[in-house]
Design an enzyme around this catalytic site. Structure first.
Site, PDB file in Angstrom:
ATOM      1  N   ALA A 103       0.495  -1.204   0.086  1.00  0.00           N
ATOM      2  CA  ALA A 103      -0.225  -0.151  -0.082  1.00  0.00           C
ATOM      3  C   ALA A 103       0.496   1.593   0.362  1.00  0.00           C
ATOM      4  O   ALA A 103       2.223   1.125   0.592  1.00  0.00           O
ATOM      5  CB  ALA A 103      -0.834   0.080   1.059  1.00  0.00           C
ATOM      6  N   ARG A 107      -2.304   5.940  -1.540  1.00  0.00           N
ATOM      7  CA  ARG A 107      -3.244   6.366  -2.496  1.00  0.00           C
ATOM      8  C   ARG A 107      -4.057   4.749  -2.379  1.00  0.00           C
ATOM      9  O   ARG A 107      -5.439   5.125  -2.518  1.00  0.00           O
ATOM     10  CB  ARG A 107      -3.471   6.508  -3.416  1.00  0.00           C
ATOM     11  CG  ARG A 107      -3.058   8.829  -3.717  1.00  0.00           C
ATOM     12  CD  ARG A 107      -2.157   9.245  -4.974  1.00  0.00           C
ATOM     13  NE  ARG A 107      -0.616   7.922  -5.476  1.00  0.00           N
ATOM     14  CZ  ARG A 107      -0.293   6.740  -5.390  1.00  0.00           C
ATOM     15  NH1 ARG A 107      -1.199   6.185  -6.819  1.00  0.00           N
ATOM     16  NH2 ARG A 107       0.607   6.108  -5.811  1.00  0.00           N
ATOM     17  N   THR A 119       7.022   4.025   5.728  1.00  0.00           N
ATOM     18  CA  THR A 119       6.954   5.471   5.010  1.00  0.00           C
ATOM     19  C   THR A 119       6.770   6.883   6.740  1.00  0.00           C
ATOM     20  O   THR A 119       8.143   6.174   7.448  1.00  0.00           O
ATOM     21  CB  THR A 119       5.053   5.821   5.433  1.00  0.00           C
ATOM     22  OG1 THR A 119       4.593   5.699   7.034  1.00  0.00           O
ATOM     23  CG2 THR A 119       4.695   4.525   4.813  1.00  0.00           C
ATOM     24  N   LYS A 125       9.761   6.435  12.296  1.00  0.00           N
ATOM     25  CA  LYS A 125      10.468   6.645  13.562  1.00  0.00           C
ATOM     26  C   LYS A 125       9.461   7.071  14.228  1.00  0.00           C
ATOM     27  O   LYS A 125       9.752   7.762  15.582  1.00  0.00           O
ATOM     28  CB  LYS A 125      11.978   7.210  13.683  1.00  0.00           C
ATOM     29  CG  LYS A 125      12.498   8.315  12.871  1.00  0.00           C
ATOM     30  CD  LYS A 125      13.710   8.660  13.105  1.00  0.00           C
ATOM     31  CE  LYS A 125      14.406  10.050  11.716  1.00  0.00           C
ATOM     32  NZ  LYS A 125      14.010   9.687  10.530  1.00  0.00           N
ATOM     33  N   VAL A 167      17.442   4.770  13.149  1.00  0.00           N
ATOM     34  CA  VAL A 167      18.813   5.491  13.099  1.00  0.00           C
ATOM     35  C   VAL A 167      19.803   4.902  12.408  1.00  0.00           C
ATOM     36  O   VAL A 167      19.938   3.672  12.778  1.00  0.00           O
ATOM     37  CB  VAL A 167      19.810   5.379  15.020  1.00  0.00           C
ATOM     38  CG1 VAL A 167      20.947   5.576  14.686  1.00  0.00           C
ATOM     39  CG2 VAL A 167      18.259   5.868  15.647  1.00  0.00           C
ATOM     40  N   ALA A 196      20.287   4.356   9.360  1.00  0.00           N
ATOM     41  CA  ALA A 196      19.499   3.244   8.460  1.00  0.00           C
ATOM     42  C   ALA A 196      19.992   1.533   8.560  1.00  0.00           C
ATOM     43  O   ALA A 196      19.407   1.415  10.059  1.00  0.00           O
ATOM     44  CB  ALA A 196      20.225   3.667   7.147  1.00  0.00           C
ATOM     45  N   GLY A 230      21.347  16.958  -4.326  1.00  0.00           N
ATOM     46  CA  GLY A 230      19.700  16.409  -3.181  1.00  0.00           C
ATOM     47  C   GLY A 230      20.498  16.374  -2.068  1.00  0.00           C
ATOM     48  O   GLY A 230      19.413  14.938  -1.571  1.00  0.00           O
ATOM     49  N   LYS A 256      16.459  10.987  17.131  1.00  0.00           N
ATOM     50  CA  LYS A 256      17.536  10.118  16.486  1.00  0.00           C
ATOM     51  C   LYS A 256      18.414   9.588  18.224  1.00  0.00           C
ATOM     52  O   LYS A 256      18.338   8.531  18.637  1.00  0.00           O
ATOM     53  CB  LYS A 256      18.244   9.922  15.383  1.00  0.00           C
ATOM     54  CG  LYS A 256      17.736   9.674  14.294  1.00  0.00           C
ATOM     55  CD  LYS A 256      18.438   9.531  13.213  1.00  0.00           C
ATOM     56  CE  LYS A 256      17.954   9.691  11.982  1.00  0.00           C
ATOM     57  NZ  LYS A 256      18.464  10.400  10.923  1.00  0.00           N
TER      58      LYS A 256
END
Ligand code: ASP
Ligand code: MG
Length: 824
Positions: A504, A507, A555, A579, A609, A611, A664, A682
């Site tokens: 999911a 949307r 998410t 988190k 924390v 990744a 980025g 974190k």
């Protein structure tokens, strides 16, 4: 001679019928055959409905009758070539007139007797078998339409007539003698001695086929349905269920009494007596070779053959001191029930004789109670027997199999599984045939019980982890890719079976118990996906009620995080990259952990924390073995790491931030990185993992951005303000350099104090050589006290984050495996 029988769904559209004709063409090549048909799909139900409307004196039945007639005309048109159509139409029409007359009679007298209804229902089978016999002629088969009322002789129990076996066998044998054409026979219907029409009970066509097969000593009775034979359990409830190749008559009977009605149980007896194999085939899947039902079965690979259930039953309990040692109580009890025409599904009596318990269909419970209370009115008055207690909303689950007869400990194992899954058993029964052990449980536990029993007894399939993903952004997308590479590995090269059952985003949501595949999941979500609400998502997951599920949250949504509690409470593990939950109130954080452990599931969030770097797990492990965290220092933001690793004095600070943004490396608004809040969250989580009950407000955020920078509205305005900070930053930087130090934005925890601040560190500090956008964390503990344990590496990016999430998922898989192995 071989008998083929096709059910309603196999003949529900002209297209399907063409498949059926292909099957017949094939079958008659090697052997003489007879073919039995049910009414076209849905027709019996329609006829019942039309009759009931007519019986109320409402002429609306005519409209439904007409649409039924049109449907049959359509079928005829689609199946019969133009030049032969008129003859077939004429015959269909005249049969229909007869039906119309009968219904008109029902309409006029406003009465529908069981006898009349049987007659009306007979039109369903008569029309289908006739039209189909004509359709087969189209492909050059020589066929004859046969009305089974000619030879299936029954008593007068309309609606569920009992067959006179001897007489019927004789008539069948006579009838079939010297016939060369393929006989196309109506299922379901028979006739009395007075030649009145009867039916053999719903789904009775299986029985017809079996009777004819037995009478003619057929080599096989092939029952063509719309599913892959008899399965170990109902696949709609137990996704791991699989088709059985072989099963005995008795097992098939037990299995079909409960739940999955692939074949009518009455069809077993004739075939059993004459030892004729029944083969259950699937018209929708010709590849499937079928489940063979016969007297013995060779492979006794599994301890049980299948699991079935009755979804909805009521349990009645009769108890009282006046029952002990008194003879005749149970006989009076069951006689009174028989008189009231109540079917008893299961009976148990404790040897104390203090209670008798039995199960009936819920709609019969009230009548059963009345009947008993009438029978024992005097005993009840005298308090020798208490009132009859009715318990509702129960289910029966049953393990079935020949093997149980020879193997001790199966019952023990069954109840152990139920116990481990926290499923309360209300009553139990085992038939003395030892072919079936039944347990009465709460209806809400049914699916969980079935899945748990299934995975314990059919071990091959048992360890699959069923995964439900929320979030299909960069991390979710990378995770899907990694998981599919894993799934595609040969079995020997993976420890776990993984099944992606739900996916999911904000949307859409998509479910597929058979698994969602890498090749097309995005398209399928767009195409088949339903609109997403977390409530529906969680409820669907819960309804599947599988004991080995995990929700994966990729998410950053508060809403998704708010559902964790409910999910964990349902016995589903949670793996969170999000988190939000862990950085909320301490109380909530603790509650999630408690819920996970009390429900024997896992709540994992390694990627909260740094990744994929093994930070959380490491702290948890250290704490678990008795270590104590004394100090944590960390750079837990890739963005801030990059900015300060690049800021060496020759370029303006604002310039570097702008560059990071352009590349980025920052959030679209760099303040979301520079304000330090992400580091605060974190650090908060790290502190909590170390055992400190900290709240967010207790983490000091000594942010270096002046209020002007934070207050302006747009990103452009922010950069304009940031330039004003450049001289101050430059001064700090130069001061540090003069002392042989460098600047770094560090999260630290020491003496129960947590803070984020800009620090100048010298070359003895473990972070001194940090470069790029690496994360780094130094743990000083009771055991690691001289020099800290340092973990360093990329702390962001979809691939490494997904790998961290995946590691958590596999940890859940190991956990599930351990639990399952404990059960068996
Ligand atoms: N047509 C009948 C029914 O729907 C008999 C059958 O399908 O076997 O019950
Ligand atoms: Mg991590």
């Amino acid at each position: 001679m071989k008998i083929l029988k096709f059910g309603g769904t196999s003949v529900s559209t002209p297209d399907r019928i063409k498949t059926v004709i292909d099957i017949v063409v094939d079958a008659q090549k090697s052997e003489r055959i007879g073919v039995v048909f049910s009414a076209f799909g849905g027709v019996t139900d329609q006829l019942i409905q039309i009759s009931q409307i007519a019986a109320t004196g409402d002429d609306a039945y005519l409209r439904d009758l007409e649409s039924l007639e049109n449907k049959l005309i359509e079928f005829t048109k689609a199946l019969i070539s133009a030049k032969r159509q008129s003859k077939v139409f004429a015959s269909v029409k005249s049969t229909f007139n007869e039906l119309e007359d009968t219904l008109n009679g029902v309409y006029l007298v406003k009465e529908l007797t069981a006898r009349t209804l049987d007659f009306i229902l007979s039109f369903g089978e008569r029309l289908s078998a006739y039209i189909l016999s004509e359709a087969m002629k189209e492909v050059g088969l020589e066929t004859e339409y046969v009305d089974s009322r000619e030879f299936i002789k029954t008593d007068e129990t309309f609606g569920a007539a009992r067959v006179n076996i001897e007489q019927s066998y004789r008539k069948i044998a006579d009838f079939f003698r010297d016939r060369t054409a393929i006989q196309v026979i109506t299922g379901f219907i028979g006739s009395t001695i007075k030649n009145e029409t009867t039916t053999l009970g719903r789904s009775g066509s299986d029985y017809t086929a079996s009777l004819i097969g037995a009478a003619l000593m057929a080599t096989s009775i092939d029952i063509w349905t719309d599913v892959d034979g008899i399965m170990t359990a109902d696949p709609r409830v137990v996704p791991a269920a699989f088709s059985l190749n072989h099963i005995t008559y008795e097992e098939a009977m037990e299995m079909s009494h409960f739940g999955t009605k692939v074949i009518h149980p009455s069809a077993m007896q004739p075939a059993f007596e004459r030892n004729i194999p029944i083969r259950i085939r699937n018209t929708f899947n010709l590849e499937f070779e079928g489940t063979v039902i016969s007297r013995n079965r060779a492979n006794l690979e599994y301890l049980i053959s299948g699991i079935s259930s009755i979804e909805q039953i009521s349990l009645l309990r009769v108890q009282g001191s006046g029952m002990i040692g008194v003879t005749g109580i149970s006989s009076r009890l069951f006689t009174s029930l028989a008189r009231a025409n109540i079917n008893i599904v299961l009976i148990t009596q404790a040897s104390s004789e203090h209670t008798i318990c039995f199960a009936v269909a819920p709609e019969e419970a009230a009548r059963a109670k009345e009947a008993i209370e009438r029978e024992f009115a005097l005993e009840i008055q005298a308090h020798q027997i208490d009132r009859v207690i009715v318990e509702k909303d129960l289910s029966i689950v049953a393990a079935v199999g020949e093997n149980m007869r020879h193997t001790p400990g199966i019952a023990g194992r069954l109840f152990q599984i139920l116990g481990k899954n926290d499923i309360n058993v209300v009553a139990i029964a085992q038939g003395s045939s030892e072919l079936n052990i039944s347990a009465v449980i709460d209806k809400t536990d049914e699916a969980r019980a079935l899945n748990a029993i299934h995975s314990a007894f059919f071990k091959k399939e048992s360890h699959a982890v069923n995964l439900f993903l929320v979030g299909t952004g960069r991390v979710g997308g990378a995770l899907m890719k990694q998981m599919h590479e894993y799934i595609a590995r040969p079995y020997e090269r993976k420890k776990h079976d993984l099944n992606i059952m739900g996916i999911a985003n904000s949307r859409k949501m998509l479910f597929d118990q058979a698994g969602i595949h890498q090749a097309n999941w995005r398209e399928r979500m767009d195409g088949e996906g339903e609109s997403m609400t977390m409530e529906k998502y969680v409820n669907t997951m819960r309804k599947l009620n599988l004991s080995n599920c995990v929700l994966v949250d990729c998410t950053a949504s508060d809403e998704v995080a708010n559902w964790y509690k409910a999910i964990l409470e349902s016995g589903i593990s949670v793996v969170a990259a999000n988190k939000k939950a862990n950085s909320g109130a301490y109380h909530d954080y603790l509650e999630l952990k408690d819920l996970a452990s009390s429900n024997e599931v896992l709540y994992l969030y390694e990627t909260n924390v740094c990744a994929g770097l093994p930070v959380i797990q490491t702290i948890q492990d250290l704490v678990h073995v008795g270590d104590h965290v004394q100090k944590i220092e960390a750079v837990v933001s890739g963005t801030l790491s990059y900015i300060f690793n690049t800021f060496s004095g020759d370029r303006a600070f604002s310039d570097i931030v702008l560059e990071a943004q352009t590349k980025g490396y920052t959030e679209p608004d760099p303040r979301n990185d520079l304000d330090g809040m992400d580091m605060v969250r974190k650090l908060l989580i790290l502190a909590r993992e170390s055992g400190l009950p900290l709240e967010m407000e207790q983490v000091a955020n000594n942010n270096f951005l002046p209020p002007e920078c934070l207050e302006v509205e747009t990103v452009d305005q922010f950069f304009a303000e940031l330039i004003n900070l450049d001289p101050e930053m430059k001064a700090k930087q130069e001061a540090a350099t003069r002392k042989g130090k460098r600047l770094m934005y560090i999260a630290s925890l020491e003496n129960n104090h947590a803070e984020i601040s800009l620090k100048a560190i010298d070359e003895t500090h473990p972070f001194y050589l940090l470069t790029g956008n690496d994360n780094i964390i130094a743990l000083t503990t009771r055991f690691y006290d001289e020099t800290p344990m340092v973990i360093q590496g990329p702390g962001a990016g979809p691939e490494v984050t997904a790998a961290g999430v995946f590691t958590d998922v596999l940890q859940v898989a190991t956990h599930i495996k351990t639990i399952k192995e404990g059960e068996s």
